[in-house]
Design a protein around this motif. Structure first.
Motif, PDB file in Angstrom:
ATOM      1  N   VAL A  87      41.128  34.101  31.374  1.00 44.49           N
ATOM      2  CA  VAL A  87      41.222  34.009  32.840  1.00 44.49           C
ATOM      3  C   VAL A  87      40.841  32.619  33.376  1.00 44.49           C
ATOM      4  CG1 VAL A  87      40.870  36.491  33.247  1.00 44.49           C
ATOM      5  CG2 VAL A  87      38.886  34.944  33.222  1.00 44.49           C
TER       6      VAL A  87
ATOM      7  N   LYS B  58      44.886  28.805  32.916  1.00 44.73           N
ATOM      8  CA  LYS B  58      46.153  29.233  33.514  1.00 44.73           C
ATOM      9  C   LYS B  58      47.299  29.147  32.491  1.00 44.73           C
ATOM     10  CE  LYS B  58      48.526  30.070  37.482  1.00 44.73           C
ATOM     11  NZ  LYS B  58      49.896  30.169  37.025  1.00 44.73           N
TER      12      LYS B  58
ATOM     13  N   ILE C  49      36.086  37.333  31.245  1.00 49.11           N
ATOM     14  CA  ILE C  49      35.713  37.524  32.658  1.00 49.11           C
ATOM     15  C   ILE C  49      34.240  37.217  32.901  1.00 49.11           C
ATOM     16  CG2 ILE C  49      37.551  39.164  33.307  1.00 49.11           C
ATOM     17  CD1 ILE C  49      35.383  41.400  32.944  1.00 49.11           C
TER      18      ILE C  49
ATOM     19  N   ALA D 229      32.878  33.640  35.104  1.00 47.38           N
ATOM     20  CA  ALA D 229      33.404  33.787  36.470  1.00 47.38           C
ATOM     21  C   ALA D 229      33.620  32.433  37.156  1.00 47.38           C
ATOM     22  CB  ALA D 229      32.461  34.657  37.282  1.00 47.38           C
TER      23      ALA D 229
ATOM     24  N   ARG E 158      36.967  30.876  36.425  1.00 47.80           N
ATOM     25  CA  ARG E 158      38.142  31.749  36.540  1.00 47.80           C
ATOM     26  C   ARG E 158      39.214  31.128  37.439  1.00 47.80           C
ATOM     27  NH1 ARG E 158      38.509  38.265  36.549  1.00 47.80           N
ATOM     28  NH2 ARG E 158      40.767  38.283  36.510  1.00 47.80           N
ATOM     29  N   CYS E 159      40.464  31.100  36.976  1.00 47.44           N
ATOM     30  CA  CYS E 159      41.537  30.584  37.832  1.00 47.44           C
ATOM     31  C   CYS E 159      42.736  31.539  37.908  1.00 47.44           C
ATOM     32  CB  CYS E 159      41.964  29.191  37.389  1.00 47.44           C
ATOM     33  SG  CYS E 159      42.514  29.111  35.702  1.00 47.44           S
TER      34      CYS E 159
ATOM     35  N   ASP F  82      43.336  35.300  39.010  1.00 46.66           N
ATOM     36  CA  ASP F  82      42.570  36.439  39.525  1.00 46.66           C
ATOM     37  C   ASP F  82      43.189  37.774  39.094  1.00 46.66           C
ATOM     38  OD1 ASP F  82      44.597  37.091  41.302  1.00 46.66           O
ATOM     39  OD2 ASP F  82      43.660  36.083  42.996  1.00 46.66           O
ATOM     40  N   GLU F  83      42.432  38.830  39.371  1.00 44.22           N
ATOM     41  CA  GLU F  83      42.833  40.147  38.858  1.00 44.22           C
ATOM     42  C   GLU F  83      44.208  40.574  39.361  1.00 44.22           C
ATOM     43  OE1 GLU F  83      40.028  43.351  39.281  1.00 44.22           O
ATOM     44  OE2 GLU F  83      41.538  44.830  38.666  1.00 44.22           O
ATOM     45  N   SER F  84      44.463  40.344  40.659  1.00 41.39           N
ATOM     46  CA  SER F  84      45.730  40.882  41.175  1.00 41.39           C
ATOM     47  C   SER F  84      46.937  40.166  40.565  1.00 41.39           C
ATOM     48  CB  SER F  84      45.769  40.837  42.702  1.00 41.39           C
ATOM     49  OG  SER F  84      45.704  39.517  43.153  1.00 41.39           O
ATOM     50  N   GLU F  85      46.763  38.872  40.252  1.00 39.82           N
ATOM     51  CA  GLU F  85      47.871  38.125  39.646  1.00 39.82           C
ATOM     52  C   GLU F  85      48.169  38.666  38.236  1.00 39.82           C
ATOM     53  OE1 GLU F  85      47.219  33.885  39.647  1.00 39.82           O
ATOM     54  OE2 GLU F  85      49.319  33.471  39.179  1.00 39.82           O
TER      55      GLU F  85
ATOM     56  N   GLU G 220      40.573  44.129  32.311  1.00 37.98           N
ATOM     57  CA  GLU G 220      39.723  42.945  32.414  1.00 37.98           C
ATOM     58  C   GLU G 220      38.675  43.081  31.312  1.00 37.98           C
ATOM     59  OE1 GLU G 220      38.797  41.265  36.151  1.00 37.98           O
ATOM     60  OE2 GLU G 220      40.952  40.976  35.827  1.00 37.98           O
TER      61      GLU G 220
ATOM     62  N   ARG H 165      52.411  33.732  46.854  1.00 38.24           N
ATOM     63  CA  ARG H 165      51.255  33.046  46.232  1.00 38.24           C
ATOM     64  C   ARG H 165      51.557  31.580  45.945  1.00 38.24           C
ATOM     65  NH1 ARG H 165      47.353  35.244  43.207  1.00 38.24           N
ATOM     66  NH2 ARG H 165      47.150  37.484  43.247  1.00 38.24           N
TER      67      ARG H 165
END
Ligand code: GTP
Ligand code: MG
Length: 273
Positions: free
Chosen positions: A98, A101, A136, A139, A142-143, A145-148, A162, A213
């Motif tokens: 996470v 990218k 995860i 944190a 992190r780049c 995110d969960e929804s992506e 996750e 996005r």
């Protein structure tokens, strides 16, 4: 019967399955497997050379499952070794970091590599995929995110978890759900069970959320040309609002996308006579 479906056994009898890990180098594939099988974490990076193979037994409902795990090296250098191992697979653990990218963007290329090596008769529909958004615990870095991540996975009908191999978060839950889905697939004659999430939003909704996005400004977000009229902005807004309204759309990230569209419209209308 499809090539990658193991012989059907009587319920309650043992079953033998093959799972593989896939994903860029250093995303944590080996550590995820080690955390589950050996209950430990190694912080030093020991790159997998080609393939690591292991066997484990797990219990799913009344069934004993013998799992052959092929842990693949993620480095491109090992492509020639990996490509021998894609066939006859029932489950794939697809991992990204996470905080990287690139490793998320590479997931499509991993699917393409597998598809190519399975050849024209290989069928990816008969395989359970679980996507692990790993590390995860980091944190701060992190780049993705969960929804992506969830949107990418669920729009393909894949499971999504996750995870942290370091803390163990999500690991047991992920493997348990993964194995249950594989057993269901075998019992279902080799067809991937339809998950609620894969059926609950459309490709258009998923693509639109991704486009929003990645949009560079409010014009781009609404999909209108810079300098568009109030009417054009309102028309574009209404179309997106209907598509993404949280009452209608349950795709991961839809709520944020909807809010972003509302803000973009407000900002544009302020400056249009
Ligand atoms: P290849 O075998 O080269 O394809 O890499 P891999 O995907 O198997 O990665 P591996 O499991 O070897 O882990 C790579 C590095 O990331 C190691 O230094 C691990 O300690 C670290 N790592 C793995 N998982 C986690 C995690 O969940 N959190 C943190 N903080 N580090 C992790
Ligand atoms: Mg490894």
């Amino acid at each position: 019967m499809e090539a990658n479906v193991p012989k059907r056994k009587e319920p309650g009898k043992s079953l033998r399955i093959k799972v593989i890990s896939m994903g860029n180098a250093e995303v944590g594939k080996s550590c995820i497997i080690k955390r589950y099988c050996e209950k430990r974490f190694v912080s030093k990076y020991l790159a997998t050379i080609g393939i690591d193979y292991g066997v484990t037994k797990v219990q799913v409902r009344d069934r004993e499952i013998k799992v052959n795990i092929f842990d693949m090296a993620g480095h491109p250098f090992f492509y020639e070794v990996r490509n021998e191992f894609y066939k006859d697979t029932q489950g794939v653990i697809l991992v990204y970091d996470v905080g990287q990218k690139d490793s998320f963007d590479a997931l499509d290329a991993w699917l393409a590599e597998m598809k190519q090596d399975l050849g024209p008769h290989g069928n990816m529909e008969n395989i359970v995929f679980v996507v692990c958004a790993n590390k995860i615990d980091c944190a701060k870095h992190r780049c993705v995110d969960e929804s992506e991540g969830r949107l990418w996975a669920e729009s393909k009908g894949f499971l999504y978890f996750e995870t942290s191999a370091q803390t163990g978060e999500g690991i047991n839950e992920m493997f348990q759900t993964f194995y249950v889905s594989i057993v269901d697939l075998c019992d279902n004659g080799g067809k991937r069970p339809i998950t609620n999430s894969s059926a609950s939003f459309t490709k258009e909704q998923a693509d639109t959320i991704r486009r929003i996005r990645n949009s560079k400004d409010s014009w781009d977000m609404l999909g209108v040309k810079p300098g568009a009229s109030r009417d054009e902005v309102n028309k574009a807004y209404r179309r997106l609002a209907v598509l993404l309204h949280p009452d209608k759309c349950v795709a991961p990230g839809s709520e944020d996308a909807f809010k972003a569209v509302v803000s973009a419209r407000t900002a544009l209308l302020k400056n249009i006579k």
